[in-house]
Design an enzyme around this catalytic site. Structure first.
Site, PDB file in Angstrom:
ATOM      1  N   ASN A  50       0.899  -1.108  -0.020  1.00  0.00           N
ATOM      2  CA  ASN A  50       0.196  -0.080   0.084  1.00  0.00           C
ATOM      3  C   ASN A  50       1.011   1.242  -0.084  1.00  0.00           C
ATOM      4  O   ASN A  50       1.514   1.549   0.879  1.00  0.00           O
ATOM      5  CB  ASN A  50      -0.817   0.001   1.321  1.00  0.00           C
ATOM      6  CG  ASN A  50      -1.631   1.156   1.526  1.00  0.00           C
ATOM      7  OD1 ASN A  50      -1.809   1.974   0.661  1.00  0.00           O
ATOM      8  ND2 ASN A  50      -2.460   1.441   2.609  1.00  0.00           N
ATOM      9  N   TRP A  51       1.131   1.837  -1.191  1.00  0.00           N
ATOM     10  CA  TRP A  51       2.002   2.707  -1.402  1.00  0.00           C
ATOM     11  C   TRP A  51       1.417   4.217  -0.643  1.00  0.00           C
ATOM     12  O   TRP A  51       2.122   5.151  -0.592  1.00  0.00           O
ATOM     13  CB  TRP A  51       2.439   3.181  -2.813  1.00  0.00           C
ATOM     14  CG  TRP A  51       3.144   1.902  -3.432  1.00  0.00           C
ATOM     15  CD1 TRP A  51       3.629   0.699  -2.743  1.00  0.00           C
ATOM     16  CD2 TRP A  51       3.752   2.102  -4.614  1.00  0.00           C
ATOM     17  NE1 TRP A  51       4.277   0.084  -3.725  1.00  0.00           N
ATOM     18  CE2 TRP A  51       4.526   0.856  -4.780  1.00  0.00           C
ATOM     19  CE3 TRP A  51       3.797   2.855  -5.662  1.00  0.00           C
ATOM     20  CZ2 TRP A  51       5.167   0.444  -5.809  1.00  0.00           C
ATOM     21  CZ3 TRP A  51       4.704   2.604  -6.780  1.00  0.00           C
ATOM     22  CH2 TRP A  51       5.373   1.047  -6.864  1.00  0.00           C
ATOM     23  N   LYS A  52       0.218   4.232  -0.403  1.00  0.00           N
ATOM     24  CA  LYS A  52      -0.434   5.352   0.243  1.00  0.00           C
ATOM     25  C   LYS A  52      -0.379   6.526  -0.678  1.00  0.00           C
ATOM     26  O   LYS A  52      -0.025   6.445  -1.729  1.00  0.00           O
ATOM     27  CB  LYS A  52      -0.113   5.808   1.777  1.00  0.00           C
ATOM     28  CG  LYS A  52      -0.323   4.247   2.531  1.00  0.00           C
ATOM     29  CD  LYS A  52      -0.234   4.596   4.023  1.00  0.00           C
ATOM     30  CE  LYS A  52      -0.141   3.228   4.662  1.00  0.00           C
ATOM     31  NZ  LYS A  52      -0.307   3.350   6.295  1.00  0.00           N
ATOM     32  N   HIS A  62      -9.407   0.881   4.723  1.00  0.00           N
ATOM     33  CA  HIS A  62      -8.269   1.260   5.265  1.00  0.00           C
ATOM     34  C   HIS A  62      -8.490   2.366   6.634  1.00  0.00           C
ATOM     35  O   HIS A  62      -9.450   3.374   6.356  1.00  0.00           O
ATOM     36  CB  HIS A  62      -7.234   1.956   4.198  1.00  0.00           C
ATOM     37  CG  HIS A  62      -5.773   1.845   4.965  1.00  0.00           C
ATOM     38  ND1 HIS A  62      -5.525   2.952   5.774  1.00  0.00           N
ATOM     39  CD2 HIS A  62      -4.917   0.967   4.663  1.00  0.00           C
ATOM     40  CE1 HIS A  62      -4.284   2.671   6.403  1.00  0.00           C
ATOM     41  NE2 HIS A  62      -3.910   1.387   5.735  1.00  0.00           N
ATOM     42  N   GLU A  91      -6.792   4.976   7.551  1.00  0.00           N
ATOM     43  CA  GLU A  91      -6.755   6.373   7.178  1.00  0.00           C
ATOM     44  C   GLU A  91      -7.938   6.699   6.381  1.00  0.00           C
ATOM     45  O   GLU A  91      -8.413   7.914   6.566  1.00  0.00           O
ATOM     46  CB  GLU A  91      -5.687   6.465   6.311  1.00  0.00           C
ATOM     47  CG  GLU A  91      -4.239   6.005   7.326  1.00  0.00           C
ATOM     48  CD  GLU A  91      -2.973   5.647   6.616  1.00  0.00           C
ATOM     49  OE1 GLU A  91      -2.890   5.560   5.388  1.00  0.00           O
ATOM     50  OE2 GLU A  91      -2.320   5.035   7.193  1.00  0.00           O
ATOM     51  N   GLU A 139      -5.422  -4.750  10.421  1.00  0.00           N
ATOM     52  CA  GLU A 139      -4.767  -3.926  10.574  1.00  0.00           C
ATOM     53  C   GLU A 139      -4.763  -3.251  11.885  1.00  0.00           C
ATOM     54  O   GLU A 139      -5.718  -2.199  11.734  1.00  0.00           O
ATOM     55  CB  GLU A 139      -4.547  -2.828   9.582  1.00  0.00           C
ATOM     56  CG  GLU A 139      -4.209  -3.622   8.078  1.00  0.00           C
ATOM     57  CD  GLU A 139      -3.617  -2.434   6.977  1.00  0.00           C
ATOM     58  OE1 GLU A 139      -2.494  -2.716   6.657  1.00  0.00           O
ATOM     59  OE2 GLU A 139      -4.346  -1.354   6.911  1.00  0.00           O
ATOM     60  N   GLY A 149       2.197   2.195  10.707  1.00  0.00           N
ATOM     61  CA  GLY A 149       3.268   3.242  10.604  1.00  0.00           C
ATOM     62  C   GLY A 149       3.992   3.525  11.723  1.00  0.00           C
ATOM     63  O   GLY A 149       4.532   4.620  11.955  1.00  0.00           O
ATOM     64  N   SER A 198       3.176  -2.221  10.308  1.00  0.00           N
ATOM     65  CA  SER A 198       4.561  -2.346  10.658  1.00  0.00           C
ATOM     66  C   SER A 198       5.178  -3.718  10.150  1.00  0.00           C
ATOM     67  O   SER A 198       5.982  -4.183  10.860  1.00  0.00           O
ATOM     68  CB  SER A 198       5.162  -2.077  11.862  1.00  0.00           C
ATOM     69  OG  SER A 198       4.548  -0.464  12.095  1.00  0.00           O
ATOM     70  N   GLY A 219       2.748  -1.046   4.296  1.00  0.00           N
ATOM     71  CA  GLY A 219       2.789   0.167   4.096  1.00  0.00           C
ATOM     72  C   GLY A 219       4.239   0.794   3.678  1.00  0.00           C
ATOM     73  O   GLY A 219       4.768   0.527   2.776  1.00  0.00           O
ATOM     74  N   GLY A 220       4.926   1.345   4.803  1.00  0.00           N
ATOM     75  CA  GLY A 220       6.162   1.782   4.635  1.00  0.00           C
ATOM     76  C   GLY A 220       7.160   1.014   3.842  1.00  0.00           C
ATOM     77  O   GLY A 220       8.112   1.225   3.145  1.00  0.00           O
TER      78      GLY A 220
HETATM   79  P1  PGA Z   1       2.836   0.223   7.541  1.00  0.00           P
HETATM   80  O1  PGA Z   1       1.084   0.337   7.021  1.00  0.00           O
HETATM   81  O2  PGA Z   1       3.150  -0.991   7.000  1.00  0.00           O
HETATM   82  O3  PGA Z   1       3.626   1.396   7.281  1.00  0.00           O
HETATM   83  O4  PGA Z   1       2.370   0.123   8.947  1.00  0.00           O
HETATM   84  C1  PGA Z   1       0.520  -0.674   6.860  1.00  0.00           C
HETATM   85  C2  PGA Z   1      -1.011  -0.240   6.133  1.00  0.00           C
HETATM   86  O5  PGA Z   1      -1.301   1.038   6.465  1.00  0.00           O
HETATM   87  O6  PGA Z   1      -1.395  -0.690   5.257  1.00  0.00           O
END
Ligand code: PGA
Length: 250
Positions: free
Chosen positions: A9-11, A95, A97, A167, A173, A213, A234-235
């Site tokens: 997930n590149w956001k 998600h 977010e 999640e 994050g 994470s 994500g990251g």
């Molecule tokens: P993260 O994000 O790996 O940076 O914790 C995961 C996500 O939000 O899908």
């Protein structure tokens, strides 16, 4: 049996040239077959380019969000037919977010999910509790409720097209990961909820990804849990090498 999936997930990261660069690095790193499906979710403006850049590779390009309506006066939104017209077959919905920053409710997420499935898209449906809910022991009830509200109106065939991503919000994050046991416990609860609603076959077929994470250093430990079928990353997905190392954990 259910599929293993590692999805990046590149956001809201990477402009066009960075998107192409990252895809090119991923392609260079595809020197072996992975024991999982690979997906990446770049930002909307670059989906078409990303789709074309990943043709003839095992990488599927997926969308981070979608509008529940088909077309019309929805300024700033992107529709299912628009996504499909650039080759997208899978969309991430719900998600945290989107829920927390953009106020997407369970009801809205239910209609997005239904619309996506009705139109032949596959859905990665996200769920997860906040830290306070974990601390007060309400995490299982919270996540089960999210799943009930968005998915329990589906029929079995529709549910077969859904992947769930658990999640925990406190792990996204933050560098803090759920322990393999915490992930396994929640995934088993989710599978039990699916079993009670859709039967054993659907429950056994549904891939349940862990997100929060995930890194090369912790992926193997998490992915070996019996009810964990991969990760939403994500990251660590913004670095080709670490994303592929995570995929290699299978
Ligand atoms: P993260 O994000 O790996 O940076 O914790 C995961 C996500 O939000 O899908």
């Amino acid at each position: 049996m259910r599929k293993n999936i590692v999805a990046g997930n590149w956001k809201m990261n990477c402009d066009l040239s960075q998107t192409q660069q990252l895809i090119s690095e991923l392609k260079t790193g595809l020197v072996k077959e992975f024991n999982c499906e690979l997906m990446i979710a770049p930002s909307f403006p670059f989906l078409y380019q990303a789709f074309n850049d990943t043709l003839e590779t095992p990488i599927e390009v997926v969308a981070q969000n979608v509008c529940e309506a088909e077309k019309g006066a929805y300024t700033g939104e992107v529709s299912i037919p628009m996504l499909q017209s650039v080759g997208i077959k899978t969309v991430i919905i719900g998600h945290s977010e989107r829920r927390d920053t953009y106020g997407e409710t369970d009801e809205l997420l239910a209609s997005k999910t239904k619309a996506a499935l009705d139109n032949g898209l596959r859905v990665i449906f996200c769920c997860g509790e906040h830290l306070e809910q974990r601390k007060s022991g309400e995490h299982v009830a919270t996540v089960t409720e999210q799943i009930k509200k968005a998915l329990f109106n589906l029929n079995k065939d529709e549910m077969e097209q859904v992947v769930i991503a658990y999640e925990p919000v406190w792990a996204i994050g933050t560098g803090e990961t759920a322990s393999p046991e915490q992930a396994q416990d929640m995934h088993a609860e989710i599978r039990a909820a699916l079993r009670s609603q859709f039967g054993d076959e659907v429950a056994q077929h549904t891939s349940i990804l862990y997100g929060g994470s995930v890194k090369p250093a912790n992926a193997a430990e998490i992915f070996t849990q019996p009810d964990v079928d991969g990760g939403l990353v994500g990251g660590a997905s913004l670095d080709a090498q670490s994303f592929l190392q995570i995929a290699d954990a299978f």
